[in-house]
Motif scaffolding. Sequence first.
Motif, PDB file in Angstrom:
ATOM      1  N   PRO A   1      -0.994  10.645   6.224  1.00  0.00           N
ATOM      2  CA  PRO A   1      -1.674   9.890   5.162  1.00  0.00           C
ATOM      3  C   PRO A   1      -3.189   9.904   5.358  1.00  0.00           C
ATOM      4  O   PRO A   1      -3.685   9.663   6.461  1.00  0.00           O
ATOM      5  N   ALA A   2      -3.911  10.183   4.291  1.00  0.00           N
ATOM      6  CA  ALA A   2      -5.377  10.160   4.333  1.00  0.00           C
ATOM      7  C   ALA A   2      -5.908   8.861   3.739  1.00  0.00           C
ATOM      8  O   ALA A   2      -7.048   8.472   4.008  1.00  0.00           O
ATOM      9  N   SER A   3      -5.093   8.221   2.907  1.00  0.00           N
ATOM     10  CA  SER A   3      -5.433   6.899   2.377  1.00  0.00           C
ATOM     11  C   SER A   3      -4.145   6.097   2.275  1.00  0.00           C
ATOM     12  O   SER A   3      -3.049   6.662   2.379  1.00  0.00           O
ATOM     13  N   TRP A   4      -4.285   4.794   2.072  1.00  0.00           N
ATOM     14  CA  TRP A   4      -3.084   3.948   2.039  1.00  0.00           C
ATOM     15  C   TRP A   4      -3.200   2.923   0.915  1.00  0.00           C
ATOM     16  O   TRP A   4      -4.233   2.250   0.778  1.00  0.00           O
TER      17      TRP A   4
ATOM     18  N   SER B   1       1.349  -2.285  -5.362  1.00  0.00           N
ATOM     19  CA  SER B   1       1.728  -1.318  -6.398  1.00  0.00           C
ATOM     20  C   SER B   1       1.983  -2.073  -7.683  1.00  0.00           C
ATOM     21  O   SER B   1       2.102  -3.306  -7.693  1.00  0.00           O
ATOM     22  N   GLY B   2       2.087  -1.338  -8.776  1.00  0.00           N
ATOM     23  CA  GLY B   2       2.305  -1.965 -10.066  1.00  0.00           C
ATOM     24  C   GLY B   2       1.155  -2.882 -10.450  1.00  0.00           C
ATOM     25  O   GLY B   2      -0.013  -2.571 -10.230  1.00  0.00           O
ATOM     26  N   SER B   3       1.476  -4.052 -11.004  1.00  0.00           N
ATOM     27  CA  SER B   3       0.432  -4.992 -11.420  1.00  0.00           C
ATOM     28  C   SER B   3      -0.319  -5.579 -10.236  1.00  0.00           C
ATOM     29  O   SER B   3      -1.422  -6.123 -10.389  1.00  0.00           O
ATOM     30  N   ASP B   4       0.243  -5.473  -9.022  1.00  0.00           N
ATOM     31  CA  ASP B   4      -0.406  -5.997  -7.815  1.00  0.00           C
ATOM     32  C   ASP B   4      -1.220  -4.932  -7.081  1.00  0.00           C
ATOM     33  O   ASP B   4      -1.729  -5.197  -5.988  1.00  0.00           O
ATOM     34  N   PHE B   5      -1.325  -3.760  -7.654  1.00  0.00           N
ATOM     35  CA  PHE B   5      -2.073  -2.677  -6.994  1.00  0.00           C
ATOM     36  C   PHE B   5      -3.566  -3.003  -6.989  1.00  0.00           C
ATOM     37  O   PHE B   5      -4.162  -3.262  -8.035  1.00  0.00           O
ATOM     38  N   ARG B   6      -4.180  -2.993  -5.787  1.00  0.00           N
ATOM     39  CA  ARG B   6      -5.593  -3.361  -5.629  1.00  0.00           C
ATOM     40  C   ARG B   6      -6.503  -2.189  -5.315  1.00  0.00           C
ATOM     41  O   ARG B   6      -7.708  -2.269  -5.493  1.00  0.00           O
ATOM     42  N   GLY B   7      -5.928  -1.114  -4.820  1.00  0.00           N
ATOM     43  CA  GLY B   7      -6.763   0.019  -4.434  1.00  0.00           C
ATOM     44  C   GLY B   7      -6.158   0.740  -3.248  1.00  0.00           C
ATOM     45  O   GLY B   7      -4.994   0.526  -2.893  1.00  0.00           O
ATOM     46  N   CYS B   8      -6.970   1.609  -2.611  1.00  0.00           N
ATOM     47  CA  CYS B   8      -6.490   2.413  -1.484  1.00  0.00           C
ATOM     48  C   CYS B   8      -7.475   2.349  -0.330  1.00  0.00           C
ATOM     49  O   CYS B   8      -8.689   2.456  -0.530  1.00  0.00           O
ATOM     50  N   TYR B   9      -6.915   2.179   0.865  1.00  0.00           N
ATOM     51  CA  TYR B   9      -7.745   2.146   2.062  1.00  0.00           C
ATOM     52  C   TYR B   9      -7.944   3.564   2.574  1.00  0.00           C
ATOM     53  O   TYR B   9      -6.974   4.311   2.748  1.00  0.00           O
ATOM     54  N   ASP B  10      -9.198   3.955   2.799  1.00  0.00           N
ATOM     55  CA  ASP B  10      -9.540   5.292   3.278  1.00  0.00           C
ATOM     56  C   ASP B  10      -9.329   5.342   4.794  1.00  0.00           C
ATOM     57  O   ASP B  10     -10.129   4.812   5.566  1.00  0.00           O
ATOM     58  N   LEU B  11      -8.231   5.969   5.221  1.00  0.00           N
ATOM     59  CA  LEU B  11      -7.894   6.008   6.645  1.00  0.00           C
ATOM     60  C   LEU B  11      -8.811   6.935   7.434  1.00  0.00           C
ATOM     61  O   LEU B  11      -9.065   6.700   8.616  1.00  0.00           O
TER      62      LEU B  11
END
Length: 362
Positions: free
Chosen positions: A209-212, A216-226
């Motif tokens: 994984p390069a990001s995490w 998900s869905g309506s609770d999706f906030r973004g992605c952490y850059d690993l």
Amino acid sequence: ALTLAFPATMVKHGAPAKLTPLRRARIGYSGSLSSSLLEYPMPDNILETEVAKRRTFAIIAHPDAGKTTLTEKLLLFGGAIQMAGAVKARGEQRRARSDWMKVERERGISVTASVMNFDYADRTFNLVDTPGHEDFSEDTYRTLTAVDSAVMVIDAAKGIEAQTRKLFEVCRLRDVPIITFVNKMDREARDPFELMDEVERDLQLEVTPASWPIGSGSDFRGCYDLIRDRLILMDRKAGDVATDGIECHGVDDPRIDELIPADQAAKLREDVAMVRELCPPFNLETYREGHQTPVFFGSAINNFGVRELLLGLAEYAPPPRPQKADGREVEPEEGKVTGFVFKVQANMDPNQIGRASCRERV
């Protein structure tokens, strides 16, 4: 007249200059460029630098995985356009740039490969949006002979689909390295670990994984850059324009607790620790050999994960590779202008006889 649709940098008297605002070289037409100019020797250090900056990649996916939307957002973040278009535009909405044919605009699908060019992070990108539907797959197979890498887009709810698997096998036969983008995390999605396990099991690729994703869905906030150990939170409402977002450094940054719910912040820290403990680290050589795929998560329509993917392509995707020709192998650092012609398309412009789609080498 023949128009070669590739950007080129010509050097005359030691100074590089772009050919035209449209970056087209016209050969044998009104003497606009002479053969002597095209063969003008370029200093080795400039040539090597220009070759090293090139990133030519295709986007492959099963139909409706969000391939053309991702293409628009890469163009947006790359500065090639000011506002992203919609695949199925309504009213005054802008339409997708890569879907230029009438049938594409009417049906909201890609039926032919489109080549777009932009500069980002000191790299020059040649992006090829390919048809996803099986009826037009021959164009995609031909296009994959001309790229150095590919981005495989997967629907977060559906995982690996039939056409995705076919296109992956074509990439594997041609030793094309692949970056995976798991799209549509803003909708109900499968567990990230389950999706990575499916990619590893079905495609026989080592996955890292390069990001995490955060929710998900309506609770999706973004992605952490690993890779860069940071979080950039984007505004969902600004999906058609590129914004900087709010940046947090490290999972222990106190701003994370201020910006996302406490339970999601705790789960993010737990997931990041688990991923770093269990998953193999990214290895550039293994990726370029086609044995490992870095996985980015996101939502192209909301801009989540697009910047991270673009930076990953800039840093890790390979530069132009040698190409086999009749009788010899053509090196990308050769002094003459060389190109890989993978398609000749007529009737794009009634004022032109034809247009050759090429990937540039310099």
